[in-house]
Design an enzyme around this catalytic site. Structure first.
Site, PDB file in Angstrom:
ATOM      1  N   TYR A  98      41.334  -0.876 111.780  1.00  0.00           N
ATOM      2  CA  TYR A  98      40.490  -1.664 110.886  1.00  0.00           C
ATOM      3  C   TYR A  98      39.069  -1.595 111.444  1.00  0.00           C
ATOM      4  O   TYR A  98      38.778  -2.190 112.475  1.00  0.00           O
ATOM      5  CB  TYR A  98      40.973  -3.108 110.806  1.00  0.00           C
ATOM      6  N   HIS A 128      42.392   1.483 102.548  1.00  0.00           N
ATOM      7  CA  HIS A 128      41.706   0.554 101.655  1.00  0.00           C
ATOM      8  C   HIS A 128      40.383   0.110 102.276  1.00  0.00           C
ATOM      9  O   HIS A 128      40.165   0.271 103.489  1.00  0.00           O
ATOM     10  CB  HIS A 128      42.578  -0.653 101.284  1.00  0.00           C
ATOM     11  N   HIS A 177      40.136   0.256 106.332  1.00  0.00           N
ATOM     12  CA  HIS A 177      41.449   0.439 106.958  1.00  0.00           C
ATOM     13  C   HIS A 177      41.765   1.934 106.954  1.00  0.00           C
ATOM     14  O   HIS A 177      41.971   2.535 105.901  1.00  0.00           O
ATOM     15  CB  HIS A 177      42.524  -0.338 106.189  1.00  0.00           C
ATOM     16  N   HIS A 194      49.619  -5.212  96.031  1.00  0.00           N
ATOM     17  CA  HIS A 194      49.434  -4.573  97.343  1.00  0.00           C
ATOM     18  C   HIS A 194      50.639  -4.801  98.243  1.00  0.00           C
ATOM     19  O   HIS A 194      51.036  -5.947  98.489  1.00  0.00           O
ATOM     20  CB  HIS A 194      48.184  -5.133  98.022  1.00  0.00           C
ATOM     21  N   HIS A 229      52.613  -2.491 101.813  1.00  0.00           N
ATOM     22  CA  HIS A 229      52.521  -1.299 102.650  1.00  0.00           C
ATOM     23  C   HIS A 229      53.644  -0.338 102.254  1.00  0.00           C
ATOM     24  O   HIS A 229      53.981  -0.234 101.076  1.00  0.00           O
ATOM     25  CB  HIS A 229      52.528  -1.690 104.125  1.00  0.00           C
TER      26      HIS A 229
END
Length: 586
Positions: free
Chosen positions: A215, A248, A318, A397, A399
């Site tokens: 991040y 993202h 990210h 959203h 993963h």
């Protein structure tokens, strides 16, 4: 024999198109288009007719005349159990256009019901143009049923001029996929006013670290904005060289910073922010892999600028780099379109679903396991304005384990039409999608976000968290008028979870302990079918710990632990099907 299958046999003399003509000249009246393959040899144009429930498609292909190809759909982009329309030429030079399907091994079969209707076709040398249509629902168990979620468009190209295509293995051919929302809503987008201007917030030539999850944080400033203005559209600006690494992007406005914000340019924390960046929490723009531009409705925009408005922002990118690639330099970010003329309403973004916490987990080896996050009526009753809000866009959203995501809308125990649903969700294609109509949410309404995850290929438990190998379940909704409610998410009540770990130790003899953290406790459990079922029961019956958070990060006044689950007393009726009752889908 082919007539028994009602096949479209094309005997054609083609002269109109040549391979030198660029694909763009073929768009015609089709509103949408997509290049399917890396070499740009198959171009897919389409349009949607909601009045007749039809999708109209044009395929423009540069596949050589010594090869044949198919284009179609499958649940998640597999070439097995797929629905293909195939164009091929036999050794006598006869052209065929056929509705087909593949079995679990990828073997091609001619469909007994030919549901792709050919309207036009032309070819010359290595250029083929096909125009056809198909109903959303064909009542054919071998056809893919089209919906307004993610559609995986699959294709293959095979060499030769076969006598018959039956029995050919598609998986052995050159094949691939693209993801798109095929059934896009019919929305009249507002025209840009003449005073629109743009600015970009970009990563400052970041050397992407060769680690799986990063991040990256970068603090910078907005352009000078002495007067209030409205963001009316934004879009991702993604570097071609790093498009497979950028998962993202979010741009956070830093609330109430009147002096200077500490400069930061480097890897950030996976969870939370340090005190000096804690004010950077209001999302003004977001992009995720596969997303297109997000345009605000003509009555709303996101407000920036004016007296007392801080100029400071935080860019968060990210990076997902599972192959540990080195040497990539990235300047991706977000481009904003701004109008100095304010619109009627200020817009906001609200987070629904589950907290970013390792209190949630997915047992390994599960075909589907539901995670459910609640925005309860006790929160909306005190946080939303009296006349409510209207949600006009949604970004689901998860993963890597997410397979389907949807948000239910409940009012006084009655389930209303869903806010958004994607039954073929892909974590690699997370668009912000405009809803067909804004959904009116009132105080005392509840919103339930459900994620259906698959861990059948995982050997260890998957916990919640920020890493790409961990899991999330969130719906970021865009709405107006802006309220002070920014987060309405839940997690299982801590006391209930600790009680589960104690039960597993006492009754199932698992090495769980009150001295361990949640991750260690989840990893201490042998995830047998029984223990997986017990965890599912825990999540379905236990009280909640709520995040009912204001835009300043504080919770709204109240006691938010041990809150009751939202119960649906009157479920939403199933939509009637136009297909016969005896019809079975695969």
């Amino acid at each position: 024999m082919e007539c028994n299958y009602h096949l479209f046999l094309l005997l054609m003399t083609w002269t109109l198109y040549v391979s030198a003509v660029p694909f763009g000249n073929f768009s015609g009246n089709y509103r949408y288009n997509l290049i399917l393959d890396p070499t740009h040899d198959i171009h897919f144009f389409w349009d949607v007719d909601y009045r007749r429930n039809l999708v109209h498609v044009k395929i423009v292909s540069r596949v050589p005349e010594t090869s044949w190809f198919g284009v179609g759909f499958s649940d998640y982009g597999e070439s097995t159990f797929a629905d293909f329309v195939v164009f091929w030429t036999n050794s006598q030079g006869t052209h065929h256009f056929q509705d087909t399907w593949t079995d679990g091994k990828g073997i091609l079969h001619i469909d007994s019901s030919q549901d792709y209707v050919l309207e036009r076709g032309k070819t010359q040398w290595d250029m083929t143009v096909l125009e056809f249509s198909r109903h959303f629902e064909t009542c054919d168990g071998k056809d893919y049923q089209l919906d307004n979620g993610t559609t995986h468009i699959v294709y293959f190209v095979s060499e030769g001029n076969p006598r018959s295509i039956t029995g050919h293995n598609v998986t052995a051919a050159y094949h691939g996929l693209q993801r798109v929302q095929l059934l896009k809503p019919d929305i009249n987008l507002a025209r840009f006013p003449p005073d629109v201007w743009t600015f970009e917030i970009l990563a400052p030539k970041v050397h992407v670290p060769p680690v799986e999850t990063t991040y990256w944080w970068y603090t910078t400033t907005l352009p000078p904005l002495p007067n209030k203005q409205h963001i009316i559209q934004y879009e991702g600006v993604i570097e071609p060289t790093s498009k497979n690494l950028v998962h993202h992007i979010e741009v956070f406005y830093c609330v109430g910073v009147s002096g200077r914000l500490p400069f930061y340019n480097g890897p950030g924390l996976a969870e939370g922010k340090p005190p000096e960046l804690a004010s950077c929490r209001n999302v003004i723009g977001a992009w995720a892999m596969g997303a297109g531009p997000i345009a605000y409705p003509e009555e709303a925009g996101y407000a920036i600028g004016g007296r007392g408005f801080s100029q400071f922002i935080l860019l968060e990118v990210h990076y997902n780099n599972p192959r540990f690639i080195k040497g990539v330099v990235d300047s991706s970010g977000i481009r904003f379109y701004v109008s100095p003329t304010p619109r009627k309403y200020d817009a906001g973004i609200l987070e629904l679903g589950l907290e970013y916490t390792n209190k949630m987990a997915l047992p390994p080896g599960q075909d589907l396991f539901k995670l459910i996050g609640y925005c309860i009526r006790e929160c909306t009753s005190i946080a939303l304005p009296r006349r409510g809000i209207k949600i006009f866009a949604s970004q689901l959203h998860t993963h890597l384990t997410g397979k389907a995501v949807y948000t239910k809308h409940v009012r006084d125990g009655v389930e209303l039409p869903e806010l958004n649903r994607d039954d073929h969700y892909s974590p690699h294609f997370q668009e912000i999608r405009r809803l067909p109509e804004p959904v009116h949410i009132l105080p005392n309404d509840a919103l339930i976000t459900v994620c259906e995850d698959s861990t059948k290929d995982r050997k260890h438990v998957t916990v919640g968290g920020f890493s790409i190998s961990q899991e999330m379940c969130v719906n970021y909704v865009h709405y107006y008028p802006k309220s002070d409610l920014e987060v309405c998410k839940s997690s299982v009540d801590t006391r209930a979870l600790n009680g589960f770990f104690e039960f597993m130790n006492r009754m199932e003899k698992m090495p769980t302990s009150a001295k361990k953290g949640d991750i260690d406790n989840y990893n201490s459990i042998d995830w047998t079918p029984l223990n997986s079922h017990l965890l599912k029961h825990l999540y379905a019956t236990s009280p909640l710990s709520m995040q009912c958070n204001q835009s300043n990060g504080d919770r709204f006044p109240g006691y938010w632990d041990g809150m009751p689950l939202t119960r649906i007393i009157v479920p939403l009726p199933n939509e009637p099907s136009s297909c016969p009752r005896w019809q079975h889908y695969r």
